[in-house]
Design a protein around this motif. Structure first.
Motif, PDB file in Angstrom:
ATOM      1  N   GLU A 332       0.884  -1.278   0.034  1.00 24.05           N
ATOM      2  CA  GLU A 332      -0.063  -0.141  -0.023  1.00 24.05           C
ATOM      3  C   GLU A 332       0.895   1.329  -0.022  1.00 24.05           C
ATOM      4  O   GLU A 332       0.392   2.371  -0.566  1.00 24.05           O
ATOM      5  N   ASN A 333       2.181   1.003   0.647  1.00 24.30           N
ATOM      6  CA  ASN A 333       2.760   2.289   0.707  1.00 24.30           C
ATOM      7  C   ASN A 333       4.057   2.422  -0.227  1.00 24.30           C
ATOM      8  O   ASN A 333       4.569   3.747  -0.368  1.00 24.30           O
ATOM      9  N   ILE A 334       4.370   1.593  -0.770  1.00 23.49           N
ATOM     10  CA  ILE A 334       5.450   1.802  -1.723  1.00 23.49           C
ATOM     11  C   ILE A 334       4.720   1.242  -3.208  1.00 23.49           C
ATOM     12  O   ILE A 334       4.774   0.280  -3.509  1.00 23.49           O
ATOM     13  N   GLY A 343      13.848  -3.183  -2.809  1.00 18.87           N
ATOM     14  CA  GLY A 343      14.676  -2.405  -1.975  1.00 18.87           C
ATOM     15  C   GLY A 343      14.167  -2.722  -0.682  1.00 18.87           C
ATOM     16  O   GLY A 343      15.128  -2.978   0.288  1.00 18.87           O
ATOM     17  N   ALA A 344      13.094  -2.484  -0.573  1.00 21.47           N
ATOM     18  CA  ALA A 344      12.395  -2.488   0.865  1.00 21.47           C
ATOM     19  C   ALA A 344      12.537  -3.901   1.574  1.00 21.47           C
ATOM     20  O   ALA A 344      13.055  -3.941   2.761  1.00 21.47           O
ATOM     21  N   LEU A 345      12.265  -4.967   0.513  1.00 23.43           N
ATOM     22  CA  LEU A 345      12.355  -6.251   1.038  1.00 23.43           C
ATOM     23  C   LEU A 345      13.667  -6.643   1.528  1.00 23.43           C
ATOM     24  O   LEU A 345      13.958  -7.176   2.504  1.00 23.43           O
ATOM     25  N   ASN A 346      14.667  -6.144   0.638  1.00 24.25           N
ATOM     26  CA  ASN A 346      15.735  -6.426   1.072  1.00 24.25           C
ATOM     27  C   ASN A 346      16.440  -5.802   2.254  1.00 24.25           C
ATOM     28  O   ASN A 346      17.284  -6.700   3.178  1.00 24.25           O
ATOM     29  N   THR A 368      11.405   1.537   6.331  1.00 20.34           N
ATOM     30  CA  THR A 368      11.080   1.666   5.155  1.00 20.34           C
ATOM     31  C   THR A 368      10.622   3.367   4.807  1.00 20.34           C
ATOM     32  O   THR A 368      10.182   3.666   3.890  1.00 20.34           O
ATOM     33  N   LYS A 369      10.821   3.958   6.018  1.00 14.89           N
ATOM     34  CA  LYS A 369      10.446   5.444   5.929  1.00 14.89           C
ATOM     35  C   LYS A 369      10.800   6.380   4.788  1.00 14.89           C
ATOM     36  O   LYS A 369      10.052   6.829   4.288  1.00 14.89           O
ATOM     37  N   ASP A 370      12.303   6.333   4.644  1.00 19.57           N
ATOM     38  CA  ASP A 370      12.668   6.941   3.644  1.00 19.57           C
ATOM     39  C   ASP A 370      12.059   6.631   2.137  1.00 19.57           C
ATOM     40  O   ASP A 370      11.811   7.439   1.442  1.00 19.57           O
TER      41      ASP A 370
END
Ligand code: ADP
Ligand code: MG
Length: 474
Positions: A332-334, A343-346, A368-370
């Motif tokens: 929902e957010n990316i 990238g977030a998953l890694n 994952t804020k950034d």
């Protein structure tokens, strides 16, 4: 009503309801060959278009036909090669034959043609006498680890068709769309599949930037001719990110000759770009028209379901598990591109491995804020286009979407309409909706007017360039 008129009306309606890339790809060179009592036969240029018209567009096509011929409740497609299409249309133009005579003629022809098409077979690959290049393909990319959604189904289908029959169905294939949306994945998968089907194929994948660098080296070392010959000897050339050609005249010039030689020899060219050919600034007209002359397919942002499916597929690949709540949070957010999602998953996986425990949702939000906040900032949407146009002309976005008919807002409104169609590929009704709930005919009128004006108004062309620079992700 003649069958030509009927098809014109149907095409007119379809053009309004589907994206331009889809429309050109599937409906170019199609026509009605005959109308029977309750069925109708449509000629299409290849098996692939046949499948799409009969499956994916069946409902839309029928609805549109039925408005004019309510009795018709089914249709089928037959394959007509280019040459036959030409003969047919000349024939029709000079002396429209009776529908009955055409029925017979086309039945006979279509049977022969299907056989011919099979007999022709795919590109014949010989073992190359000297293979100077490695394929450069990364085996990590394949069709089975690619998730298909409405955002990429056209490009995916085209790649699969080409993998089956390189050099035949769609040439060149031009895939365009923003960064991180799977273009490289798709074209490398195509290359890998072709190579798996035929290990003798002389294939090369590279980025346009690398091609340009190799060219510069070759020129400096006085090997330019050999360089070109090596490329011309390829069976398949896959070039990534050709937007790099923008403003590079010399590279364009040399590339054009390589492109043309391969194309004339029936070799397959697969190309990607972060934008459609029309939006690549300062590209030679002849190159642009070559790019546009084959098949163009866009990839756009995946929708929520597709993003969830992509996360699940990547987790499976990485042999890692996350609970549903976390998967949904990420999806929902990316939403801007798949590379960021990966990238977030890694990041999550590395953190989990370091701490030797799965982070909680709260920790993941923090981790994952950034990425998530960046996502919201660079959302290229219709809003962004309207805002960029308004900003450029020093008016408010609400003026563009408002009712004013003042000169100072009419032009920006037309430009916004033009860009929404050109760069976001929206349908006319969608554009009408965005521009203050206007009728689609307003959008069509504005778009056509802009196209005509752009042909002989370099200043307007320049203004567009500046506006685009505001919203295009370079
Ligand atoms: P582009 O070339 O459009 O910038 P890439 O092909 O490099 O994008 O994709 C970025 C990353 O996202 C790659 O790791 C790719 O495997 C992955 N990816 C993109 N789209 C999909 C998809 N539909 N299914 C699976 N992975 C995808
Ligand atoms: Mg890429």
């Amino acid at each position: 009503m003649s069958k030509e008129e009927l098809w014109r009306i149907v095409l007119g309606e379809l053009e309004l309801s589907i994206s331009k890339a889809n429309f050109t790809t599937w409906f170019k060179n199609t026509f009605i060959v005959n109308i029977e009592e309750n069925s109708l036969t449509i000629a299409v240029p290849n098996i692939f278009a046949k499948e799409w018209l009969e499956k994916k567009y069946r409902k839309k096509i029928l609805q549109s036909i039925q408005k004019n011929f309510p009795k018709i409740n089914t249709f089928s497609c037959i394959i007509e090669t280019d040459q036959n299409t030409k003969q047919n249309s000349n024939y029709n133009a000079n002396n429209t034959p009776s529908i009955d005579s055409l029925v017979k003629k086309n039945q006979d022809q279509s049977q022969n043609k299907t056989i011919n098409l099979r007999r022709e077979q795919s590109l014949q690959f010989q073992t190359p006498q000297r293979r100077v290049f490695s394929s450069n393909l990364n085996p990590r990319y394949n069709f089975s680890n690619f998730v298909v959604g409405t955002n990429n189904e056209l490009a995916f289908a085209a790649c699969q068709a080409i993998a089956r029959d390189p050099g035949k169905v769609y040439n060149p294939l031009f895939i365009y769309g923003g960064v991180g949306l799977g273009k490289t994945h798709l074209i490398q998968s195509t290359g890998n599949q072709i190579l798996a089907n035929n290990p003798n194929v002389n294939i090369r994948y590279l980025s346009m930037e690398r091609f340009a660098n190799e060219l510069v080296d070759a020129i400096q070392n006085k090997h330019a001719k050999e360089f070109k010959n090596n490329y011309i000897a390829l069976d398949i050339l896959i070039l990534d990110d050709v937007q790099f050609l923008a403003g590079r005249e010399k590279t364009q010039h040399e590339f054009f000759h390589v492109f043309d030689a391969l194309y004339q020899a029936g070799k397959q060219l697969i190309i990607t770009s972060d934008r459609p050919p029309k939006s690549i600034p300062t590209i030679e007209d002849r190159l642009r028209s070559r790019f546009e002359g084959g098949m163009m397919a866009d990839v756009s942002n995946p929708d929520l379901e597709t993003r969830i499916a992509i996360i699940q597929k990547k987790l499976l690949e990485k042999r890692f598990e996350l609970n549903r709540e976390i998967i949904e949070y990420l999806a929902e957010n990316i939403y801007h591109n798949v590379r960021e999602l990966e990238g977030a998953l890694n990041k999550i996986i590395v953190t989990a491995q370091l701490r030797n425990k799965l982070p909680s949702l709260r920790e993941i939000i923090d981790l994952t804020k950034d990425i998530t906040s960046q996502n919201q900032r660079k959302d290229l949407s219709s809003n962004k286009i309207v805002e960029s146009v308004a900003q450029y002309y020093n008016i408010e976005p609400k003026d563009i979407c408002g009712t004013s008919r003042k000169r100072k807002v009419i032009k920006p409104r037309q430009i916004a309409i033009y860009l929404l169609r050109k760069d976001l590929n929206l349908s006319y009704p969608e554009i009408g909706e965005i521009i203050g709930g206007r009728d689609h005919s307003t959008a069509i009128y504005a778009f056509d007017k802009m196209e005509t004006e752009l042909k002989n108004n370099p200043e307007l062309t320049n203004q567009l360039k500046f506006i685009r620079e505001k919203f295009v992700d370079y």
